[in-house]
Design an enzyme around this catalytic site. Structure first.
Site, short mmCIF file in Angstrom:
data_model
loop_
_atom_site.label_atom_id
_atom_site.label_comp_id
_atom_site.label_asym_id
_atom_site.label_seq_id
_atom_site.Cartn_x
_atom_site.Cartn_y
_atom_site.Cartn_z
N GLY A 1 -10.04 -8.64 -16.17
CA GLY A 1 -9.62 -7.80 -15.11
C GLY A 1 -8.32 -7.00 -15.51
O GLY A 1 -7.47 -6.74 -14.95
N ASN B 1 -8.11 -3.61 -16.07
CA ASN B 1 -8.06 -2.28 -15.64
C ASN B 1 -6.97 -1.82 -14.65
O ASN B 1 -6.90 -0.65 -14.45
CB ASN B 1 -9.33 -1.61 -15.38
CG ASN B 1 -9.89 -2.69 -13.97
OD1 ASN B 1 -10.65 -3.60 -14.32
ND2 ASN B 1 -9.99 -2.03 -13.17
N GLY C 1 -3.50 -3.65 -12.15
CA GLY C 1 -2.71 -4.61 -11.70
C GLY C 1 -1.89 -5.39 -12.70
O GLY C 1 -1.47 -4.83 -13.68
N ILE C 2 -1.90 -6.66 -12.60
CA ILE C 2 -1.09 -7.36 -13.34
C ILE C 2 -1.82 -7.54 -14.97
O ILE C 2 -1.40 -7.59 -15.80
CB ILE C 2 -0.90 -9.04 -13.06
CG1 ILE C 2 -0.20 -8.91 -11.38
CG2 ILE C 2 -0.45 -10.01 -13.83
CD1 ILE C 2 -0.13 -10.22 -10.99
N GLY C 3 -3.06 -7.43 -14.66
CA GLY C 3 -3.89 -7.53 -15.88
C GLY C 3 -3.61 -6.21 -16.90
O GLY C 3 -3.43 -6.36 -17.98
N TYR D 1 -9.49 -17.88 -0.70
CA TYR D 1 -8.55 -17.28 -1.86
C TYR D 1 -7.56 -18.63 -2.33
O TYR D 1 -7.88 -19.01 -3.37
CB TYR D 1 -7.59 -16.43 -1.62
CG TYR D 1 -6.81 -15.52 -2.38
CD1 TYR D 1 -7.24 -15.08 -3.65
CD2 TYR D 1 -5.28 -16.00 -2.42
CE1 TYR D 1 -6.22 -14.70 -4.69
CE2 TYR D 1 -4.51 -15.53 -3.48
CZ TYR D 1 -5.07 -14.92 -4.31
OH TYR D 1 -4.03 -14.63 -5.50
N1 LIG Z 1 -0.56 -9.40 -6.96
C1 LIG Z 1 -0.15 -10.48 -6.51
O1 LIG Z 1 0.94 -10.37 -5.71
C2 LIG Z 1 -0.30 -11.79 -7.11
C3 LIG Z 1 0.17 -13.12 -6.60
C4 LIG Z 1 -0.15 -14.36 -7.25
C5 LIG Z 1 -1.21 -14.25 -7.95
N2 LIG Z 1 -1.99 -13.00 -8.39
C6 LIG Z 1 -3.03 -13.20 -9.22
O2 LIG Z 1 -3.02 -12.07 -10.12
C7 LIG Z 1 -4.18 -11.93 -10.70
C8 LIG Z 1 -4.56 -10.29 -10.73
O3 LIG Z 1 -4.04 -10.00 -9.34
P1 LIG Z 1 -3.74 -8.50 -9.21
O4 LIG Z 1 -2.67 -8.18 -8.17
O5 LIG Z 1 -3.24 -7.63 -10.27
O6 LIG Z 1 -5.22 -7.78 -8.40
P2 LIG Z 1 -5.95 -6.54 -8.56
O7 LIG Z 1 -4.88 -5.48 -8.95
O8 LIG Z 1 -6.68 -6.57 -7.52
O9 LIG Z 1 -6.90 -6.66 -9.99
C9 LIG Z 1 -8.01 -7.78 -9.93
C10 LIG Z 1 -8.56 -7.40 -11.11
O10 LIG Z 1 -9.86 -8.36 -11.19
C11 LIG Z 1 -10.99 -7.64 -11.52
N3 LIG Z 1 -12.04 -8.30 -10.92
C12 LIG Z 1 -12.50 -8.45 -9.75
N4 LIG Z 1 -13.72 -9.30 -9.53
C13 LIG Z 1 -14.14 -9.26 -10.72
C14 LIG Z 1 -15.35 -9.56 -11.41
N5 LIG Z 1 -16.35 -10.17 -10.75
N6 LIG Z 1 -15.47 -9.50 -12.84
C15 LIG Z 1 -14.39 -8.99 -13.53
N7 LIG Z 1 -13.33 -8.38 -13.03
C16 LIG Z 1 -13.07 -8.58 -11.77
C17 LIG Z 1 -10.68 -6.28 -10.86
O11 LIG Z 1 -11.60 -4.99 -11.36
P3 LIG Z 1 -12.03 -3.98 -10.39
O12 LIG Z 1 -10.89 -3.00 -10.76
O13 LIG Z 1 -13.20 -3.34 -11.00
O14 LIG Z 1 -12.07 -4.36 -9.11
C18 LIG Z 1 -9.49 -5.88 -11.39
O15 LIG Z 1 -9.51 -5.51 -12.50
C19 LIG Z 1 -5.27 -12.65 -9.79
O16 LIG Z 1 -5.92 -13.71 -10.32
C20 LIG Z 1 -4.31 -13.27 -8.53
O17 LIG Z 1 -4.92 -13.96 -7.90
C21 LIG Z 1 -1.50 -11.71 -8.02
#
Ligand SMILES: NC(=O)c1ccc[n+]([C@@H]2O[C@H](COP(=O)([O-])OP(=O)(O)OC[C@H]3O[C@@H](n4cnc5c(N)ncnc54)[C@H](OP(=O)(O)O)[C@@H]3O)[C@@H](O)[C@H]2O)c1
Ligand SMILES: *[C@@H]1O[C@H](CO)[C@@H](O)[C@H](O)[C@H]1NC(C)=O
Ligand SMILES: CC(=O)N[C@H]1CO[C@H](CO)[C@@H](O)[C@@H]1O
Length: 224
Positions: free
Chosen positions: A35, A37, A39-41, A189
């Site tokens: 993931g 592309n 956010g955090i990734g 979640y």
């Molecule tokens: N943001 C926060 O405040 C926060 C806080 C605590 C923990 N987290 C954790 O941090 C991690 C990243 O979060 P984020 O906030 O950066 O989220 P995000 O911006 O929504 O990014 C999520 C990523 O996961 C990918 N993804 C979703 N479903 C998938 C699938 N079936 N196969 C492959 N890739 C998939 C998305 O791809 P697409 O672009 O194609 O949808 C996107 O690249 C998550 O595990 C989340 O639980 C986040």
């Protein structure tokens, strides 16, 4: 206003998990971020590229991934940023990804299980698992399992499972694992993020046991 700004900044520092001050460089290291592309990734992948690693962006949308790979290449000057297709909601895709990766790469030093879905409406993965537990936990569980030998061979290596503070609200309901009896998207979640923690703890426990026989093995680091 100054006081409020300071207070706000203090709160942000308290809520974030800290700032990485390491100056470690990673030339010759191979890293894989799921993931990546957005956010955090994406930020993580950029940082790894900045430090000289070869970075694989494992994305379900290869086109989005390619755009980001080019952006990271431009910003960091590191050409070794590659995109590969991985859909964690489909075990066929996970197996195909792993097979391709294991064939093309000799090493894997850093695996970052980052991808995640958050509070989506009730839906199921290709294999019939509820989406949160299926993507966030089971998908990464299978991926890690398939890449584990490579990680061991590449030691010192590490696996990072990205969980969340939300795991505190999670419960593993064995009678309702797939949300078939009742479904609450927020709680689904939280459950999946608790599963990330439990998986990491058990994997750490098992790998340490193996470590007594083999010496150097992957280290596990968990980020909240
Ligand atoms: N943001 C926060 O405040 C926060 C806080 C605590 C923990 N987290 C954790 O941090 C991690 C990243 O979060 P984020 O906030 O950066 O989220 P995000 O911006 O929504 O990014 C999520 C990523 O996961 C990918 N993804 C979703 N479903 C998938 C699938 N079936 N196969 C492959 N890739 C998939 C998305 O791809 P697409 O672009 O194609 O949808 C996107 O690249 C998550 O595990 C989340 O639980 C986040
Ligand atoms: C889901 O669970 C949370 C936490 O228990 C609760 O606050 C919320 O109202 C629930 N949502 C629905 C739609 O039931
Ligand atoms: C391996 C590891 O660091 N696990 C930690 C992950 O986060 C949870 C929740 O804070 C800790 O309980 C684990 O020890």
């Amino acid at each position: 206003p100054l006081l409020i700004d300071e207070l706000f900044s203090d709160c942000r520092k308290m809520l974030s998990s800290g700032i990485c001050t390491s100056t470690v460089q990673l030339p010759g290291k191979v890293a894989l971020v799921t993931g990546a592309n957005t956010g955090i990734g994406k930020e993580t992948a950029k940082e790894l590229a900045q430090r000289g690693a070869r970075v694989y962006l494992a994305c379900r949308d290869v086109q989005k991934g390619e755009l980001v790979a080019r952006e990271i290449q431009t910003v960091t000057g590191n050409e070794q940023v590659l995109v590969r297709k991985l859909d964690l909601s489909d075990t066929k895709s996970i197996r195909a990804f792993a097979e391709g990766f294991l064939t093309e790469e000799k090493h894997l030093h850093i695996l970052i299980n980052n991808a995640g879905v958050m509070m989506c409406p009730y839906s199921k993965t290709a294999d019939g698992f509820e989406m949160h537990i299926g993507v966030n936990h089971l998908g990464h569980f299978l991926l890690t399992h398939l890449l584990l030998e490579k990680l061991k061979e590449s030691a010192p290596s590490r696996i990072v499972n990205v969980s969340s503070l939300a795991h505190h609200l999670g419960r593993i309901h064995f009678h309702n694992l797939q949300g078939e009896k009742f479904y609450n998207a927020s709680l689904a979640y939280c459950h999946s993020k608790l599963a990330n923690i439990l998986f990491t703890k058990e994997l750490a426990r098992r790998l340490k046991v193996t470590a007594m026989w083999h010496g150097s093995l992957p280290r596990l680091v968990m980020r909240q």
